[in-house]
Design a protein around this motif. Structure first.
Motif, PDB file in Angstrom:
ATOM      1  N   TRP A   1      12.235  19.854  30.467  1.00 37.71           N
ATOM      2  CA  TRP A   1      13.270  18.827  30.364  1.00 37.71           C
ATOM      3  C   TRP A   1      13.798  18.449  31.744  1.00 37.71           C
ATOM      4  O   TRP A   1      14.392  19.270  32.428  1.00 37.71           O
ATOM      5  N   ARG A   2      13.610  17.207  32.136  1.00 44.50           N
ATOM      6  CA  ARG A   2      14.026  16.806  33.484  1.00 44.50           C
ATOM      7  C   ARG A   2      15.471  16.324  33.528  1.00 44.50           C
ATOM      8  O   ARG A   2      15.988  15.746  32.581  1.00 44.50           O
ATOM      9  N   LEU A   3      16.067  16.544  34.683  1.00 45.81           N
ATOM     10  CA  LEU A   3      17.452  16.138  34.929  1.00 45.81           C
ATOM     11  C   LEU A   3      17.681  14.648  34.680  1.00 45.81           C
ATOM     12  O   LEU A   3      18.713  14.242  34.146  1.00 45.81           O
TER      13      LEU A   3
ATOM     14  N   GLN B   1      19.026  24.638  26.804  1.00 48.75           N
ATOM     15  CA  GLN B   1      17.866  24.241  25.987  1.00 48.75           C
ATOM     16  C   GLN B   1      16.618  24.052  26.865  1.00 48.75           C
ATOM     17  O   GLN B   1      15.499  24.050  26.384  1.00 48.75           O
ATOM     18  N   GLY B   2      16.814  23.884  28.167  1.00 48.51           N
ATOM     19  CA  GLY B   2      15.718  23.714  29.107  1.00 48.51           C
ATOM     20  C   GLY B   2      16.261  23.145  30.406  1.00 48.51           C
ATOM     21  O   GLY B   2      17.461  22.856  30.463  1.00 48.51           O
ATOM     22  N   PRO B   3      15.487  23.005  31.446  1.00 47.57           N
ATOM     23  CA  PRO B   3      14.120  23.491  31.561  1.00 47.57           C
ATOM     24  C   PRO B   3      14.110  24.989  31.857  1.00 47.57           C
ATOM     25  O   PRO B   3      15.114  25.532  32.283  1.00 47.57           O
TER      26      PRO B   3
ATOM     27  N   HIS C   1      20.019  22.723  31.739  1.00 49.10           N
ATOM     28  CA  HIS C   1      20.389  23.719  32.758  1.00 49.10           C
ATOM     29  C   HIS C   1      20.760  23.079  34.103  1.00 49.10           C
ATOM     30  O   HIS C   1      21.720  23.490  34.754  1.00 49.10           O
ATOM     31  N   CYS C   2      20.012  22.063  34.505  1.00 55.58           N
ATOM     32  CA  CYS C   2      20.264  21.422  35.807  1.00 55.58           C
ATOM     33  C   CYS C   2      21.589  20.663  35.783  1.00 55.58           C
ATOM     34  O   CYS C   2      22.386  20.741  36.728  1.00 55.58           O
TER      35      CYS C   2
END
Ligand code: AMP
Ligand code: MG
Length: 328
Positions: free
Chosen positions: A317-319, A77-79, A108-109
């Motif tokens: 979107w941050r981890l 879904q991101g980042p 993703h992360c």
């Protein structure tokens, strides 16, 4: 029961399938390679759209599984790059709706990290995540990945790719720089080394390396010096993070983890801090669909599915913004 995962954050369109235990049943991909320059977001999206049915077909012919066995559809879904992300998201929504199974929006992360933890069998590791878009030193604590250090400007992989482009090497640059560095026979040229607290910066290093190129230094020497300097910066932060947190395991993931010299340096630092070191297998270091499927499986087990109303892509979107329910 199987979960299907779709990765489309940047250059890679990946589709993977894992079974109930997380074992990979399929991991297929098609990678967009720009003709000139770096990734063009719209071109990447067009590539993904064209290759979707091809890669999906590969997955089903490789595994022999049928759509009826799929119990969840996961997607990155991101980042990532918005146009590229949307291709995966649209496909995931369509599949989930038509199969009547839950939709699983994956970060993703987190997916890179969880897949590395799975392969490395690491319980509570310090995680070194180095890719084309991210450079983070992190660890899971109280249901969240806490970031101890990260890049203040560009990602390590991106720095290598941009330098490679200036040297007329094809994308991705990391592997070519690694090969050239091996031919340098230990000649080192001084380059800017920037560690600020626990954070890193690579753009000054990039500019200086490009200048060496213009001034006619041998490419092998620059590649060697670029690797030694940038990897030492990462190693310093990892060493300090280990010393402060007392974590007993270090794992590395992301595309740059495929680099043998980087792994060698991190292993040394880990050893000095009495920590175990492990790396994700190089085959899974870069973006892949099976990591999204595996993270989807974790979400399914934790009953954190993504309603359609919250399935919009999240390019930034941050981890450290994500609750990790399996974290405790
Ligand atoms: P990812 O964004 O995780 O798909 O990783 C892609 C990044 O990994 C790109 O910046 C590549 O240049 C880099 N990369 C891949 N292989 C290597 C390698 N052997 N050494 C250094 N960097 C690499
Ligand atoms: Mg990645």
């Amino acid at each position: 029961m199987i979960v299907l995962g779709i990765e489309s954050t940047a250059h890679t369109l990946g589709i993977g399938v894992v079974n109930e235990e997380g074992r990979i049943l399929a991991d297929c991909k098609s990678v967009y390679v720009p003709e000139v320059g770096g990734i063009h977001p719209r071109e990447a999206a067009e590539h993904h759209q064209k290759q979707l049915h091809v890669v999906l077909q590969d997955v089903f012919s490789e595994t022999g599984v049928s759509l009826t066995e799929v119990k969840g559809i996961a997607y990155a879904q991101g980042p990532g790059l918005p146009p590229a992300l949307r291709i995966g998201a649209v496909m995931a929504r369509t599949l989930a709706k038509s199969l009547g199974v839950p939709l699983l929006g994956v970060n993703h992360c987190v997916a890179h990290i969880e897949q590395a933890r799975y392969f490395c069998k690491a319980e509570k590791p310090l995680v070194v995540y180095l890719s084309g878009g991210n450079t983070q030193i992190t660890m899971l604590e109280a249901r969240r990945y806490r970031i101890f250090g990260e890049t203040l400007d560009i990602a390590l992989g991106n720095m290598l790719d941009v330098f490679a482009r200036a040297a007329n090497l094809t994308h991705p640059g990391g592997p070519k720089i690694e090969q050239l560095a091996k031919q340098a026979k230990g000649e080192y040229q001084e380059l800017p080394y920037t560690v600020k607290g626990m954070d890193l910066a690579f753009s000054g290093l990039l500019t200086a390396a490009k200048r060496l190129l213009t001034n006619g230094s041998p490419l092998e020497t620059i590649c060697y010096s670029l690797q030694e300097t940038s990897f030492a910066m990462v190693a310093e932060v990892v060493e300090r993070a280990l010393a402060h947190t007392g974590r007993e395991e270090v794992i590395v993931t992301g595309g740059v983890a495929a680099n043998a010299r980087l792994r060698e340096m991190l292993a040394l630092v880990a050893e000095e801090q009495s920590a175990k070191f492990a790396s994700v297998p190089p085959k899974y270091a870069g973006d892949n669909g099976s990591m999204i499927a595996y993270n989807g499986l974790l979400m399914l087990h934790a009953k954190t599915t993504t309603p359609l109303s919250k399935s919009k892509v999240r390019p930034k979107w941050r981890l450290d913004q994500i609750d990790i329910p399996w974290g405790e």
